[in-house]
Write a protein that holds these residues in place. Structure first.
Motif, PDB file in Angstrom:
ATOM      1  N   ALA A 138       0.814  -1.372  -0.154  1.00 36.67           N
ATOM      2  CA  ALA A 138      -0.003   0.046   0.097  1.00 36.67           C
ATOM      3  C   ALA A 138       0.909   1.250   0.052  1.00 36.67           C
ATOM      4  O   ALA A 138       0.592   2.311  -0.592  1.00 36.67           O
ATOM      5  CB  ALA A 138      -0.910  -0.022   1.225  1.00 36.67           C
ATOM      6  N   ALA A 142       1.481   1.030  -4.385  1.00 36.21           N
ATOM      7  CA  ALA A 142       0.299   1.597  -4.538  1.00 36.21           C
ATOM      8  C   ALA A 142       0.384   3.052  -4.285  1.00 36.21           C
ATOM      9  O   ALA A 142       0.208   4.049  -4.976  1.00 36.21           O
ATOM     10  CB  ALA A 142      -0.929   1.134  -3.708  1.00 36.21           C
ATOM     11  N   GLY A 143       1.126   3.533  -3.157  1.00 33.57           N
ATOM     12  CA  GLY A 143       1.373   4.802  -2.547  1.00 33.57           C
ATOM     13  C   GLY A 143       2.420   5.652  -3.445  1.00 33.57           C
ATOM     14  O   GLY A 143       2.208   6.751  -3.663  1.00 33.57           O
ATOM     15  N   THR A 224     -11.132   8.098   6.646  1.00 32.93           N
ATOM     16  CA  THR A 224     -11.097   8.217   5.349  1.00 32.93           C
ATOM     17  C   THR A 224     -11.166   9.773   4.964  1.00 32.93           C
ATOM     18  O   THR A 224     -10.468  10.267   4.204  1.00 32.93           O
ATOM     19  CB  THR A 224     -11.968   7.319   4.349  1.00 32.93           C
ATOM     20  OG1 THR A 224     -11.701   6.167   5.138  1.00 32.93           O
ATOM     21  CG2 THR A 224     -11.491   7.285   3.062  1.00 32.93           C
ATOM     22  N   LYS A 236      -2.702  11.709  -2.789  1.00 29.46           N
ATOM     23  CA  LYS A 236      -3.598  10.447  -3.031  1.00 29.46           C
ATOM     24  C   LYS A 236      -3.608  10.093  -1.691  1.00 29.46           C
ATOM     25  O   LYS A 236      -2.934  10.107  -0.799  1.00 29.46           O
ATOM     26  CB  LYS A 236      -2.589   9.455  -3.666  1.00 29.46           C
ATOM     27  CG  LYS A 236      -3.061   7.881  -3.750  1.00 29.46           C
ATOM     28  CD  LYS A 236      -2.104   7.139  -4.567  1.00 29.46           C
ATOM     29  CE  LYS A 236      -2.464   7.023  -5.968  1.00 29.46           C
ATOM     30  NZ  LYS A 236      -1.696   5.543  -6.771  1.00 29.46           N
ATOM     31  N   VAL A 238      -4.463   6.175  -0.061  1.00 35.21           N
ATOM     32  CA  VAL A 238      -4.589   4.906  -0.217  1.00 35.21           C
ATOM     33  C   VAL A 238      -5.366   4.018   0.896  1.00 35.21           C
ATOM     34  O   VAL A 238      -4.940   4.264   2.404  1.00 35.21           O
ATOM     35  CB  VAL A 238      -3.060   4.254  -0.293  1.00 35.21           C
ATOM     36  CG1 VAL A 238      -3.198   2.618  -0.398  1.00 35.21           C
ATOM     37  CG2 VAL A 238      -2.443   4.644  -1.351  1.00 35.21           C
ATOM     38  N   GLN A 239      -6.429   3.663   0.750  1.00 39.66           N
ATOM     39  CA  GLN A 239      -7.279   2.776   1.778  1.00 39.66           C
ATOM     40  C   GLN A 239      -6.954   1.471   1.900  1.00 39.66           C
ATOM     41  O   GLN A 239      -6.960   0.724   0.915  1.00 39.66           O
ATOM     42  CB  GLN A 239      -8.854   3.091   1.463  1.00 39.66           C
ATOM     43  CG  GLN A 239      -9.849   2.821   2.392  1.00 39.66           C
ATOM     44  CD  GLN A 239      -9.665   3.539   3.724  1.00 39.66           C
ATOM     45  OE1 GLN A 239      -9.588   4.725   3.686  1.00 39.66           O
ATOM     46  NE2 GLN A 239      -9.829   3.038   4.870  1.00 39.66           N
ATOM     47  N   THR A 258      -6.908  11.519  -5.630  1.00 42.65           N
ATOM     48  CA  THR A 258      -7.229  10.452  -5.968  1.00 42.65           C
ATOM     49  C   THR A 258      -7.516   9.433  -4.618  1.00 42.65           C
ATOM     50  O   THR A 258      -6.646   9.581  -3.654  1.00 42.65           O
ATOM     51  CB  THR A 258      -5.973   9.784  -6.497  1.00 42.65           C
ATOM     52  OG1 THR A 258      -5.679  10.553  -7.875  1.00 42.65           O
ATOM     53  CG2 THR A 258      -6.126   8.114  -6.844  1.00 42.65           C
ATOM     54  N   ILE A 259      -8.298   8.637  -4.595  1.00 44.28           N
ATOM     55  CA  ILE A 259      -8.616   7.698  -3.565  1.00 44.28           C
ATOM     56  C   ILE A 259      -8.380   6.252  -4.383  1.00 44.28           C
ATOM     57  O   ILE A 259      -8.927   5.964  -5.100  1.00 44.28           O
ATOM     58  CB  ILE A 259      -9.878   7.316  -3.001  1.00 44.28           C
ATOM     59  CG1 ILE A 259     -10.320   8.914  -2.321  1.00 44.28           C
ATOM     60  CG2 ILE A 259     -10.137   6.622  -1.926  1.00 44.28           C
ATOM     61  CD1 ILE A 259     -11.526   9.201  -1.676  1.00 44.28           C
ATOM     62  N   GLU A 260      -7.451   5.374  -3.958  1.00 40.57           N
ATOM     63  CA  GLU A 260      -7.266   4.060  -4.224  1.00 40.57           C
ATOM     64  C   GLU A 260      -7.332   3.087  -3.013  1.00 40.57           C
ATOM     65  O   GLU A 260      -6.637   3.364  -2.155  1.00 40.57           O
ATOM     66  CB  GLU A 260      -5.807   4.046  -4.875  1.00 40.57           C
ATOM     67  CG  GLU A 260      -5.265   2.380  -5.554  1.00 40.57           C
ATOM     68  CD  GLU A 260      -4.178   2.665  -6.258  1.00 40.57           C
ATOM     69  OE1 GLU A 260      -3.692   1.535  -6.419  1.00 40.57           O
ATOM     70  OE2 GLU A 260      -3.620   3.907  -6.711  1.00 40.57           O
ATOM     71  N   GLY A 261      -8.146   1.826  -3.398  1.00 40.85           N
ATOM     72  CA  GLY A 261      -8.005   0.902  -2.383  1.00 40.85           C
ATOM     73  C   GLY A 261      -6.964  -0.174  -2.672  1.00 40.85           C
ATOM     74  O   GLY A 261      -6.605  -0.442  -3.752  1.00 40.85           O
ATOM     75  N   SER A 262      -6.280  -0.619  -1.534  1.00 46.05           N
ATOM     76  CA  SER A 262      -5.109  -1.421  -1.946  1.00 46.05           C
ATOM     77  C   SER A 262      -5.377  -2.941  -1.017  1.00 46.05           C
ATOM     78  O   SER A 262      -5.843  -2.727   0.303  1.00 46.05           O
ATOM     79  CB  SER A 262      -3.913  -0.835  -1.310  1.00 46.05           C
ATOM     80  OG  SER A 262      -2.704  -1.761  -1.436  1.00 46.05           O
TER      81      SER A 262
END
Length: 316
Positions: A138, A142-143, A224, A236, A238-239, A258-262
């Motif tokens: 994450a 991702a991050g 969040t 960003k 990363v959730q 940006t929100i991204e689920g990892s």
């Protein structure tokens, strides 16, 4: 063999006697030596009746041990190899869709195996397969944490402590939001430059927003939105954390962000974490318990009574 199983109806996990697993062609059988306990295990018991394909379900998705049997199509591994298991790989997730490692033995696909290097403690190896892999992936993959970035870590628990350290090693300026002040000294030890109880403290005026490049939310409770507020335009979130099944975000607050689920990571991620642990670059705090204490340990997690990580150690 013994297995801690979720029986249904949101009841506490139960210790049962079950048949030993037999490997499919692409599986190995592992004598489990260590198994980490995770908040996801608690969440699985909240949603298991609707999500699990069968009950009872042997839980435990953070596992390491020694291979004792091979399926007919397994290549690259042999009996006696010490391995960790990626629960986010080829085989459906352990402990949720296929039987996990809160048991004496575990069946796992050989393509999901990470080799444990000589000299790495087996409890750390187990911890690395989820808490290590998930937090590292994450933050780094991702991050994209790197030198020059201002990074926020929400939740300095079993995952957050590893994610924060990975960001520090990458050269980022790391700030931690953790409600348990007793965890702050450990956060500073891994290299965090500041600690607050609430991520809302990172933003003085929500209308102007924050100045973080990246925030990784390892908690997932009411956090969040605070993470979104803290990042600047182009930043960003990363959730990772699954503290709540749902959350609400103010629509205007995500514009330009940006929100991204990892979810999980790869075998390569696990082996990279193994290497960092072996070299002493990542030294997460954890508490060892016995196999028989797994049920009690999950109750402690449920009641937020654990700092760091719990790892059940069993076998030789």
């Amino acid at each position: 063999m013994r297995a801690w199983q979720y029986m249904g109806k949101q009841q506490p996990i139960q210790l049962n006697e079950v048949e030993e697993p037999v490997p499919d062609p692409t599986q190995v059988i592992i004598d489990v030596l260590a198994a980490g306990l995770c908040h996801s295990d608690v969440m699985y018991m909240e949603v298991g009746d609707q999500a699990m394909p069968f009950l009872p379900m042997t839980q435990g998705h953070e596992n390491a041990g020694v291979i004792t049997a091979l399926g007919s199509e397994v290549t690259g591994f042999k009996v006696g190899d010490v391995v960790g298991v990626n629960s986010a790989g080829v085989q459906p997730p352990l402990g949720m869709f296929t039987p996990g490692g809160f048991a004496d033995k575990l069946a796992a696909d050989y393509r999901d195996l990470a080799r444990v290097p000589d000299g790495l403690d087996i409890s750390l190896a187990a911890l690395a397969t989820d808490a290590g892999m998930t937090s590292y992936h994450a933050m780094i993959k991702a991050g994209g944490a790197k030198k020059g970035m201002k990074v926020g870590v929400i939740g300095f628990g079993g995952l957050g402590q590893i994610g924060a350290r990975a960001a520090v090693l990458a050269g980022a300026e790391v700030h931690v939001a953790e409600m348990k002040e007793e965890a702050w000294p450990a956060a500073r030890e891994v290299g965090a430059v500041s600690c607050v109880k609430d991520a809302a403290e990172w933003v003085t005026d929500p209308r102007r927003g924050g100045d973080f490049d990246l925030v990784v939310d390892y908690a997932g409770f009411d956090t969040t939105q605070k993470a979104v507020n803290a990042i600047k335009r182009g930043g960003k979130v990363v959730q990772v954390g699954l503290g709540k099944q749902t959350f609400t975000i103010l629509t205007t607050s995500i514009l330009g962000k940006t929100i991204e689920g990892s979810l999980g990571g790869t075998v390569a991620d696990i082996e990279e974490v193994f290497d960092l642990m072996l070299r002493g670059e990542i030294t997460p705090g954890y508490e060892e318990i016995t196999f028989d204490q797994i049920g009690e340990g999950l109750e402690r997690l449920k009641n937020n009574q654990v700092l760091g990580r719990l790892v059940a150690r069993f076998g030789n």
